[in-house]
Design a protein around this motif. Structure first.
Motif, PDB file in Angstrom:
ATOM      1  N   UNK A 251       0.834  -1.191   0.000  1.00  0.00           N
ATOM      2  CA  UNK A 251       0.000   0.000   0.000  1.00  0.00           C
ATOM      3  C   UNK A 251       0.873   1.246   0.000  1.00  0.00           C
ATOM      4  N   UNK A 252       0.520   2.201  -0.853  1.00  0.00           N
ATOM      5  CA  UNK A 252       1.238   3.467  -0.914  1.00  0.00           C
ATOM      6  C   UNK A 252       0.569   4.480   0.018  1.00  0.00           C
ATOM      7  N   UNK A 253       1.367   5.378   0.536  1.00  0.00           N
ATOM      8  CA  UNK A 253       0.832   6.487   1.312  1.00  0.00           C
ATOM      9  C   UNK A 253       0.196   7.472   0.340  1.00  0.00           C
ATOM     10  N   UNK A 254      -1.124   7.638   0.451  1.00  0.00           N
ATOM     11  CA  UNK A 254      -1.867   8.444  -0.519  1.00  0.00           C
ATOM     12  C   UNK A 254      -1.351   9.875  -0.575  1.00  0.00           C
ATOM     13  N   UNK A 255      -1.232  10.533   0.579  1.00  0.00           N
ATOM     14  CA  UNK A 255      -0.848  11.950   0.600  1.00  0.00           C
ATOM     15  C   UNK A 255       0.544  12.163   0.022  1.00  0.00           C
ATOM     16  N   UNK A 256       1.467  11.280   0.376  1.00  0.00           N
ATOM     17  CA  UNK A 256       2.828  11.423  -0.124  1.00  0.00           C
ATOM     18  C   UNK A 256       2.899  11.140  -1.625  1.00  0.00           C
ATOM     19  N   UNK A 257       2.108  10.153  -2.082  1.00  0.00           N
ATOM     20  CA  UNK A 257       2.085   9.843  -3.514  1.00  0.00           C
ATOM     21  C   UNK A 257       1.509  11.017  -4.298  1.00  0.00           C
ATOM     22  N   UNK A 258       0.430  11.612  -3.794  1.00  0.00           N
ATOM     23  CA  UNK A 258      -0.179  12.758  -4.471  1.00  0.00           C
ATOM     24  C   UNK A 258       0.818  13.920  -4.557  1.00  0.00           C
ATOM     25  N   UNK A 259       1.537  14.160  -3.474  1.00  0.00           N
ATOM     26  CA  UNK A 259       2.531  15.241  -3.466  1.00  0.00           C
ATOM     27  C   UNK A 259       3.644  14.973  -4.467  1.00  0.00           C
ATOM     28  N   UNK A 260       4.087  13.734  -4.523  1.00  0.00           N
ATOM     29  CA  UNK A 260       5.155  13.383  -5.454  1.00  0.00           C
ATOM     30  C   UNK A 260       4.709  13.570  -6.897  1.00  0.00           C
ATOM     31  N   UNK A 261       3.490  13.126  -7.219  1.00  0.00           N
ATOM     32  CA  UNK A 261       2.985  13.264  -8.579  1.00  0.00           C
ATOM     33  C   UNK A 261       2.771  14.731  -8.946  1.00  0.00           C
ATOM     34  N   UNK A 262       2.371  15.532  -7.978  1.00  0.00           N
ATOM     35  CA  UNK A 262       2.166  16.962  -8.223  1.00  0.00           C
ATOM     36  C   UNK A 262       3.473  17.661  -8.558  1.00  0.00           C
ATOM     37  N   UNK A 263       4.551  17.174  -7.980  1.00  0.00           N
ATOM     38  CA  UNK A 263       5.862  17.798  -8.191  1.00  0.00           C
ATOM     39  C   UNK A 263       6.599  17.243  -9.409  1.00  0.00           C
ATOM     40  N   UNK A 264       6.130  16.109  -9.938  1.00  0.00           N
ATOM     41  CA  UNK A 264       6.806  15.469 -11.059  1.00  0.00           C
ATOM     42  C   UNK A 264       6.640  16.296 -12.328  1.00  0.00           C
TER      43      UNK A 264
END
Length: 328
Positions: A251-264
């Motif tokens: 399972x991925x951490x939702x908030x951290x994944x969203x932040x990472x994708x936003x910065x990509x």
């Protein structure tokens, strides 16, 4: 089969909203009909099929490049598998970096004339891209619009009035004229557009043969026993892709994944991921991250990144492993 299956090609460049459009069509299709979708992706992992499976459609995926190369073997295998299930409608989504003219040539060939009723080819375009030389000088971009009988200007809610004017001016000078055009948002394509007939002598009737990267029909998504994840890369036509498949137990951490994708900074990112808040589909285009909850469970998470520049895949992989709690 006693009746030819109504068939539509829905094409368009990377990030224009093809998958979102098809998802909307599946949600609004007649309840008594069974639809099939052949999905072709540039990346090796395959994300779109996972998103569409949640809508109950019959799905066949051809990942790893344009499916119509090498005598069209990957495409024919996929089409044949879906036609054997006797769908009420077949939708074909070529990769955003593909050439729809050869797909049209295959579907109108003697091989399929008894089985496929090819309707008008539909191309999606973001009107903003019609003023951007990055797109207007790209041969694939122009081929996709050129091959279409119907052109849909998507993401109109994100456009300026000048973008709308450019779209209108572009449509009016097309030769031969487009059969139909419309501006929409969020891929909200009216169902009746699917039944517009192809016009003999239209742009999609003029097919040119070409050769390019071969898409493989070998298994693409199998995670070897005992492995936490696999990684696949692809490149061609000035673009690079890298995809990852993770075991369903992670399972991925939702908030951290969203932040990472936003910065990509990549041009295109798609993912269907098990998170600590449930299973979600992530879609990143033009720096905007959209998220939709999925009803899938026990699903192997997958993520695909596409960009015109070769990215530091190893660094991105380290971040993903950390978000999934996998020791590298």
């Amino acid at each position: 089969m006693t009746a030819r299956v109504p068939t539509n090609i829905i094409t368009g460049f990377l990030g224009v909203g093809k998958t979102t459009t098809i998802l909307n069509l599946l949600k609004n299709k007649p309840q008594n009909e069974n639809w099939a979708v052949l999905v072709n992706e540039f990346g090796e992992i395959g994300i779109d099929g996972a998103m569409m499976t949640d809508q109950g459609a019959m799905i066949k995926e051809v990942p790893g490049g344009c499916m119509c190369c090498t005598a069209g073997v990957p495409m024919s295998v996929g089409i044949n598998a879906l036609l054997r299930q006797k769908p009420d409608r077949l939708i074909i989504e070529p990769t955003g970096l593909g050439h729809p003219k050869q797909v049209i040539a295959t579907l109108t060939s003697e091989q399929y004339e008894k089985y496929v009723d090819l309707k008008a080819t539909i191309a999606l375009v973001d009107p903003r891209n019609l003023s951007n030389p990055k797109y207007t000088t790209n041969q694939n971009f122009n081929d996709q619009l050129d091959s279409a009988d119907v052109v849909i200007g998507n993401k109109v809610d994100l456009c300026q009035s000048s973008d709308i004017d450019v779209f209108g001016s572009w449509v009016t000078v097309q030769e031969p004229p487009k059969v139909f055009h419309k501006l929409v948002k969020n891929g909200e394509l009216p169902l009746e557009v699917l039944d517009i007939e192809r016009v003999f002598g239209s742009a999609s009737s003029h097919i040119e043969h070409h050769h390019h990267h071969h898409a493989s029909m070998e298994p693409q998504f199998e995670l070897p026993p005992g492995e936490a994840f696999i990684r696949r890369e692809n490149k061609g036509q000035g673009y690079f892709s890298c995809g990852w498949l993770f075991g369903a137990e992670y399972e991925f951490n939702f908030d951290q994944l969203f932040s990472m994708l936003s910065a990509l900074t990549a041009e295109r990112v798609k993912a269907v991921v098990n998170t600590d808040q449930g299973c979600y589909a992530f879609n990143v285009a033009n720096g905007v991250v959209s998220v939709n909850q999925m009803s899938l469970s026990g699903f192997e998470s997958r993520l695909e990144v596409i960009d015109s520049q070769l990215m530091p895949w190893d660094q991105l992989e380290e971040i993903l492993l950390k978000l999934a709690g996998i020791k590298s």
